[in-house]
Design an enzyme around this catalytic site. Sequence first.
Site, short mmCIF file in Angstrom:
data_model
loop_
_atom_site.label_atom_id
_atom_site.label_comp_id
_atom_site.label_asym_id
_atom_site.label_seq_id
_atom_site.Cartn_x
_atom_site.Cartn_y
_atom_site.Cartn_z
CD GLU A 122 -3.42 -0.12 1.80
OE1 GLU A 122 -3.42 0.54 2.92
OE2 GLU A 122 -4.15 -0.84 2.12
CG HIS A 139 1.09 1.69 5.69
ND1 HIS A 139 -0.05 2.27 5.31
CD2 HIS A 139 1.68 2.50 5.05
CE1 HIS A 139 0.04 2.89 5.32
NE2 HIS A 139 1.18 3.64 5.07
#
Lengths: 534, 341
Positions: free
Chosen positions: B14, B310
């Site tokens: 991401e 993340h």
Amino acid sequence: MKRQVVFGFIGTQLDATGGGAGRWEKWRPTVSLGMHEDLALDRIELLVDQRRFKALTSQVVADLKTVSPDTAVRVHDLYLADPWDFEQVYSALFDFVRAYTFDAEHEDYYVHITTGTHVVQICWFLLAESRYLPGRLLQASPPRKQKAGDPGSYAIIDLDLARYDPIAQRFANLRADTTEFLKSGIETRSAMFNRMIEQIERVAGKSKSPMLLMGPTGAGKSQLARNVFELKKQRQNLKGRFVEVNCATLRGDGAGSALFGHVRGAFTGAQSDRAGLLKSADGGLLFLDEIGELGLDEQAMLLRAIEDKRFPPLGGDREIESDFQLIAGTNRDLAQSVREGRFRDDLFARLNLWTFYLPGLKERSEDIEPNLDFELARYARNHGEQVRFNREARERFLKFATGIDAQWPGNFRDLGASITRMATLSESGRITTAVVDEEIARLRRLWTGRATDAGEDAIDFSALLGHDGAERLDRFDRAQLAEVVRVCRQCRTLAEAGRVLFQASRERKASSNDGDRLRKYLARFGLEFERCRA
Amino acid sequence: MDKQLLVIDGAQGEGGGQILRTALSLSILEQRPIRIERIRAGRAKPGLMRQHLTCVKAAAAISAADVRGAEPGSTTLEFVPQALVGGAQHFAIGTAGSAMLVLQTVLPPLLRADGPSRITIEGGTHNMLAPSASFIERCFLPILRRMGAEVELEVERVGLYPAGGGRIVAKIAPSALRPLALDARGERRGIGAEALVAAVPEHVALREITRVADRFKLRREQVSHRDLGTRTGPGNVLSVWAEFDQVCELVTSYGERGVAAETVADRAADALQAWLESEAVVGGHLADQLLLPMAMAGGGTFVCGEPSAHLRSNAELINRFDGARIGIRAEGRHAHRVTAS
């Protein structure tokens, strides 16, 4: 990467949101320039009238510094008394741009067109489009919903990019359309003529002042005036009509009445009111051809009508209003007429603002071929019959038509008539060499007649010398021989003709046997006195 | 060039920005040239944005790096560090970036510099899209200090988006990091809240802290508010935190036009409550930030909740460099253990 530089006005409306913290919640186009995530500006050149907007300027500069510390901001004090005045804005920006040192090798330039008056935007556009300002347009737009910190969006418009070519092309087409239109769709090649048409196009589109078309008869003044009217109708939204008058046909008492109208009883035969041609052209365009033929009284009245847009009709004192535009045509040298006292100098001065000289066909021999095609197309339109030249026939006619022999005294009108004749005489739509040869002979006959006194018969050299002999005749000899033959036809004997022809030398006693001298001259062409009289 | 160029796919996982920052930090730490390709590919505005460029610039400044492709919209960046330079540095980043993200990029490498550094950053300190200065002060730096880092942070001025104007000064001394194990939160010390207002009526801040105090049964002295005046703003930031012996979690909530102060308070309180009720020792944002220091320490472990995309992509990136390896495995029903070794 090149340095990114933006030019723009401080928006005295949009950038001026007040000094409070609330300004950050409003979209300010100039400050937003420093807030776009994908636009890193090295320098902003801000234009502003500092006398009036000093506080606003300091705030915009300070806020730009906060949002984009890497962007240098330079303020240029630009005084515009009226930012809506086109001329003023354009010259101020033009001067600014000309004084600015561009470094296109190391810097990319953008013009921020979101701020400033519409006039400013238009001027920026013109400067970018003409490359006086070698940059692209940058248009900033507010976010759909105003929110603190949302810089909205921006678009970069490169007028040089191929994808804007269609726009440029449309302008060019429009322009080509109108010039072509002025030329009645004839693809003229004469550079001089084409340049003149472009000027006329510009003048006709913008100016309401009178135009003066000079040029010999048949050069196309009337057609051009009609085309100019159509163009003005489109560009200036003329509501009125096109009224055409040949002043040569207006002679005597009727002239004033025809032009200015009369009231009942103004003169014998004036049994009812008549509006007059000037009134008919109200809101439209009046084409006065052969204006040099207009009488002095009518000239004075015309001048008044042009200047005041009102005039009294004959015999009346209630003025008639008519707001018409004027095109005058003439084949005379009006300046000469002024010197001779036949044309009013004040009217000439009024007409002589936009003067265009329509050259005759001889001065535009390169336009003969396109006109030939145009005339053929017109014939086809009018008669529903396609007519073409044989290749050889076409070459022969063009060679003759563009040659030194061809006089075309009636210019394009003559050319049109000639082609119409050939088209009519063509067999199954083909103009052959035979048809062309006949036409060439016919034209020569016509022109020989005209070359001398118009009242006399034309000399038919083909009949006199045979077709080949006439072909071989030099123009120099043609003129001389034509005069000699004409004299022969007026005299009963060779001796009489000799005396008439050599009278000057006779008086100086330089010649004794005039008859013999004439016989020898005629013999050079294989002619005898009696044959000339046939 | 001693070390081989490491090519990084900027579109993986991401956070395009997080990958960039971690990669820059590691590149400087290992003095290893990197090339990041496909940066933020597939986004509406692909490539580097100005907020990323501020980090690249700062990273280049402390490493004398040769940089190529550092311009807006660039999808490839080459970064070749030549040194690691401590000392005094000043970065003015404007609206486009977060002062905290710049600090996050340069702080880890500067722990290994030859001498002490003093980093001044001007820009936003509380930005919705970045960890706030309050979070760094209360959650991240205490743990970093326990790992051995000598770091001081002073928030001289708060800067809110978009008016900015904030200023922070970080003093960083060369420090060797030690592994740290965060297996449990430890004893609860307390819950606190602070509301900041700038060009927003004070009652907004008061209503927010009152609401938080009600929700967590806090005494008046456990909550506070500050009016920042009109210099920055308009804006309103509410921080609510829970401090434990081993760890602190802080959530931030931003006031918006048209949203009641009570709602702003509830959002923060709800988020904190969720963490309190979870099995996680370390919150999501803190987990992200602890990976790199753990890798630098060569070991350590913590327990967190469900790992975010993340966190995973960040771990994968760290593992491509030469230092310690980051492992993530499930522990219990809702918790995960992250380990550096």
